[in-house]
Design a protein around this motif. Structure first.
Motif, mmCIF file in Angstrom:
data_model
loop_
_atom_site.group_PDB
_atom_site.id
_atom_site.type_symbol
_atom_site.label_atom_id
_atom_site.label_comp_id
_atom_site.label_asym_id
_atom_site.label_seq_id
_atom_site.Cartn_x
_atom_site.Cartn_y
_atom_site.Cartn_z
ATOM 1 N N MET A 29 0.825 -1.212 0.000
ATOM 2 C CA MET A 29 0.000 0.000 0.000
ATOM 3 C C MET A 29 0.855 1.256 0.000
ATOM 4 O O MET A 29 0.501 2.260 -0.601
ATOM 5 N N LYS A 30 2.003 1.165 0.729
ATOM 6 C CA LYS A 30 2.873 2.342 0.765
ATOM 7 C C LYS A 30 3.410 2.665 -0.623
ATOM 8 O O LYS A 30 3.443 3.828 -1.043
ATOM 9 N N THR A 31 3.795 1.602 -1.353
ATOM 10 C CA THR A 31 4.292 1.805 -2.720
ATOM 11 C C THR A 31 3.208 2.396 -3.598
ATOM 12 O O THR A 31 3.470 3.297 -4.414
ATOM 13 N N GLN A 45 7.304 7.557 -6.376
ATOM 14 C CA GLN A 45 7.942 6.249 -6.530
ATOM 15 C C GLN A 45 8.664 6.177 -7.878
ATOM 16 O O GLN A 45 8.064 6.436 -8.919
ATOM 17 N N ARG A 97 0.656 4.277 -2.650
ATOM 18 C CA ARG A 97 0.447 5.683 -2.293
ATOM 19 C C ARG A 97 1.554 6.562 -2.882
ATOM 20 O O ARG A 97 1.296 7.660 -3.384
ATOM 21 N N LEU A 98 2.793 6.065 -2.828
ATOM 22 C CA LEU A 98 3.897 6.834 -3.419
ATOM 23 C C LEU A 98 3.740 6.966 -4.923
ATOM 24 O O LEU A 98 4.055 8.007 -5.506
#
Length: 359
Positions: free
Chosen positions: A1-3, A12, A5-6
């Motif tokens: 999820m962090k990837t 990213q 969002r980035l």
């Protein structure tokens, strides 16, 4: 999820050139498997291509073995028998004489416990399938010619080569999946295959437009190789490609699940499976196959070779692809720079501005 969002925030940065070797190797393996399957077991062509007669009757409690036993005294006992939609029996065979067709129809009516006119009978001659095959082949040839001409005029021929390689890759993989899993190929499937070529091209053109835009800006700096510029363009359009593919997949999934499995519309199933495969493969090939092909061809141009040598001489090359600095992308072309940014000739001081006269 962090990837994720980035990625949505554009923070990213993927190193696509490092992934290209792995992606292209994977594509080559799948293409070889697809071609091997086509050579060994071919395609499961529908009655429209092979000719013959197809029967379909509502028989909720019947199995394939029951249908084959019911057809034991007819010429269709060795034919292709399927349970479709969970409650119908479909039989296909090359029988075309009225007596044989009538005998199979009577046997299936007895199997389903229904009247003769409740059995759906379709007879197709083999020439009709030949006409469809010829028209599809001609449409594909004209598609390649027109697309190659358009991209060459609009962009350049090396990008046209990359786009056509990606389209061929998509068609081979899509047809190969149909061969491996023996999905039935019908006229609806052919239409879906032709639609796939258009979608694959659309996604590739989106990437190419961004590449051309960055190429015009970064050529003035001379600090980045073509591959680094391509990597920056791919990262900038990645979320757009994912969003486009995702929004295209949703209605196709609805058509596949609701239309075919719940409502029993088999034509929708044949069309939706080909579209779903094509959308996923097309989105992948625009980032891997098309972009890698163009980068390979463009890096061999004299101007790009000179920039690559300068970058290497400065010791800026490494195992990973350098990200392009935001301020370099924002420079714009030389003509678009402000007056203060333009280089001065020799040691001549700037011309003083004239004072405005007061009225």
């Amino acid at each position: 999820m962090k990837t994720l969002r980035l990625m949505y925030r554009g923070e990213q940065e993927f190193d696509f050139p490092r992934l290209w070797k792995w992606m292209l190797s994977t594509s080559a393996i799948f293409v070889l498997v697809s071609v091997g399957s086509l050579v060994v077991q071919g395609l499961n062509l529908g009655i429209e291509f092979e000719g013959g007669t197809s029967w379909e009757v509502l028989a909720p409690d019947a199995s394939v073995a029951d249908a084959r036993e019911a057809l034991a005294d007819t010429g269709a006992a060795a034919g292709k028998i399927q349970i479709v939609g969970g409650d119908s029996v479909r039989v296909r065979d090359g029988l075309d004489t009225p007596a044989d067709i009538e005998a199979v129809t009577a046997a299936l009516a007895a199997l389903g416990g229904t009247e003769l006119n409740s059995v759906s009978v379709t007879t197709v001659g083999p020439s009709w399938g030949d006409e469809i095959t010829d028209q599809a082949r001609n449409a594909l040839i004209w598609f390649f010619v027109i697309v190659a001409g358009y991209i060459t005029v609009r962009l350049e021929w090396k990008m046209a080569v990359g786009a056509l390689v990606a389209v061929v890759h998509d068609i081979l993989l899509s047809v190969g999946i149909y061969s491996i899993f023996q999905f039935e190929v019908t006229p609806a499937t052919v239409i879906a295959f032709l639609t796939i070529t258009g979608y694959s091209l659309y996604d590739t053109i989106v990437v190419y437009d961004r590449v051309r835009e960055l190429e015009g800006r970064l050529s003035a700096t001379g600090r980045y190789t073509y591959t680094e510029m391509m990597n920056s363009a791919l990262n900038q359009v990645l979320m757009r490609s994912i969003n486009t593919s995702f929004t295209s997949v949703i209605p196709v999934l609805c058509m596949l699940v609701i239309g075919s499995f719940f409502l029993g519309a088999l034509t929708l199933q044949e069309f939706a499976i080909a579209l779903l495969i094509g959308i996923l493969v097309g989105g992948y090939s625009s980032i891997s196959v098309a972009s890698a092909t163009v980068a390979f061809l463009k890096e061999r141009e004299a101007g790009n070779l000179a920039v690559a040598q300068k970058v290497a001489a400065r010791g800026l090359t490494g195992e990973s692809t350098r990200p392009v600095a935001t301020e370099d992308v924002a420079l714009g072309s030389v003509a678009a720079r402000t007056v203060a940014d333009r280089p001065r000739t020799g040691n001549a001081p700037p011309r003083p501005r004239k004072k405005k006269k007061r009225s």
